[in-house]
Enzyme design. Sequence first.
Site, PDB file in Angstrom:
ATOM      1  N   ASP A 111      21.641  42.139  -7.230  1.00  0.00           N
ATOM      2  CA  ASP A 111      20.622  41.033  -6.246  1.00  0.00           C
ATOM      3  C   ASP A 111      21.525  39.861  -6.020  1.00  0.00           C
ATOM      4  O   ASP A 111      22.670  39.453  -6.902  1.00  0.00           O
ATOM      5  CB  ASP A 111      19.286  41.154  -6.587  1.00  0.00           C
ATOM      6  CG  ASP A 111      19.606  40.245  -8.403  1.00  0.00           C
ATOM      7  OD1 ASP A 111      21.054  39.916  -8.949  1.00  0.00           O
ATOM      8  OD2 ASP A 111      18.295  40.141  -9.497  1.00  0.00           O
ATOM      9  N   GLU A 172      13.808  38.197  -5.318  1.00  0.00           N
ATOM     10  CA  GLU A 172      13.007  37.212  -5.964  1.00  0.00           C
ATOM     11  C   GLU A 172      11.333  37.383  -5.102  1.00  0.00           C
ATOM     12  O   GLU A 172      10.587  36.473  -5.929  1.00  0.00           O
ATOM     13  CB  GLU A 172      13.939  35.646  -5.637  1.00  0.00           C
ATOM     14  CG  GLU A 172      14.564  34.741  -6.793  1.00  0.00           C
ATOM     15  CD  GLU A 172      14.358  35.041  -8.164  1.00  0.00           C
ATOM     16  OE1 GLU A 172      12.811  35.450  -8.215  1.00  0.00           O
ATOM     17  OE2 GLU A 172      15.854  35.307  -8.678  1.00  0.00           O
TER      18      GLU A 172
HETATM   19 ZN   LIG Z   1      14.306  35.891 -10.835  1.00  0.00          ZN
HETATM   20 ZN   LIG Z   2      16.629  37.862 -10.946  1.00  0.00          ZN
END
Ligand SMILES: [Zn+2]
Ligand SMILES: [Zn+2]
Length: 433
Positions: A111, A172
Amino acid sequence: MITHRTILNITVSLLFLFCGLVSFGQEAVIEATIHKGIQQQTDKIFDDLVQIRRDFHMNPEVSEQEKRTAHKIKEYLLSIGLEVKTNIGGNGVVGILKGAKEGKKIAWRADIDAMPSEIPDVVDFKSKKEGVRHICGHDVHATIALGIANVLASQKDQLEGTVYFIFQPSEENYKGAKAMIEDGLFDIINPDEIYGAHIAPLPATMISTKPEWLFADYKMIEVVYKNSADNDAVLEYTKTLLKSFQNVAAGSEFFDPQSLLSPAIGLANPNTIFKDYITVYDNFNIKKTDDLISIKTYVGSSIFNELAKILPQVKQKIQSSKYSEKLINVSYSGDRANLMNNKKLTNEAMNSISAVYGQQNVIRLYGEMPDGRGDDFAYFQERVPGVYFFLGGSNFEKGIISMPHAPNFAIDENCIKTGVNYFASMIAERLDQ
Ligand SMILES: [Zn+2]
Ligand SMILES: [Zn+2]
């Protein structure tokens, strides 16, 4: 990574210092030469990777705005000879590395987004963007994935199969994985297995994971009644009813954060108390309108499918109570995928990493963390069998504790080396199986 109760885990760091280490059967590994090649290349590029990580760190971008980050990733992947696809599910990027021969297809996911944060950063290479900070380590995740791509590309002639590198935006806000899938990710790539890792507060030479769930599942339960003169009694009855589903005693060692790190009952002990539990949060949220009154709280369980069974039981109990006439609805909200590691792949991956890098560095967990955390990597795991690891980022002697979202969050950059070496070797092993 999302958190309801980060504080609970603030001391998890110590867990990994004191937990018992568990032996693994060492299985045969492919010729050591490829691991040597991986390690030499990692050493060679390490300083560059640190610079890349600091560049990401100084230029953080929140969910859905990772344009610069995605561009940098694309440029790097092209520079090491990978095929690259961009703008998948927003700012998602995929790199494709083809080995010398056809074979298995393995995906590695990182990510890439940062977070809104006003908390001052603890490093010199601070964020240049006010109010935005890499406080969850995704700058490191992206860097490690680039590093793995580089070192495996350097061993291309020895690889049989294909490696996909998925750079996922918007973790997130829990949207990016879904968005990439809905945008046709799995039409572009078709991995047999998928892997990923998140920075965690264990030492920077260690990784940990377990088969199946890492975290308990959580849902928000809401009970709605007609607004009436009996409201107080109805609410008291409902609180008691909901709390009756909790199977751990209030005030017991289960709720002491230190228990998570206990060698006797903590997450890393096979006899951990963090198994087979149901919890109901005490902080009930109550809302009233002219017609209705609603009461809400989180229900969590480490038992697969348990939450689905609780809802009809709550409904049935209220319906057979004296408040049945007032009941309007019982429902869950906040439904989302929970990380689910494939059993066989978890065992095999842990064995192959510990065979190359030492079993003292590969920690097996047994319990499920009683917290509302998770990672939308879970949506990939619904489509492709895979494993999610915790990767240590801490250095306790230097006072570096890599607890995601904590104000003093910091990283020992040596974890970049650990991540690249361990996971590049693991992928090479997976391709060989
Ligand atoms: Zn996070
Ligand atoms: Zn994270």
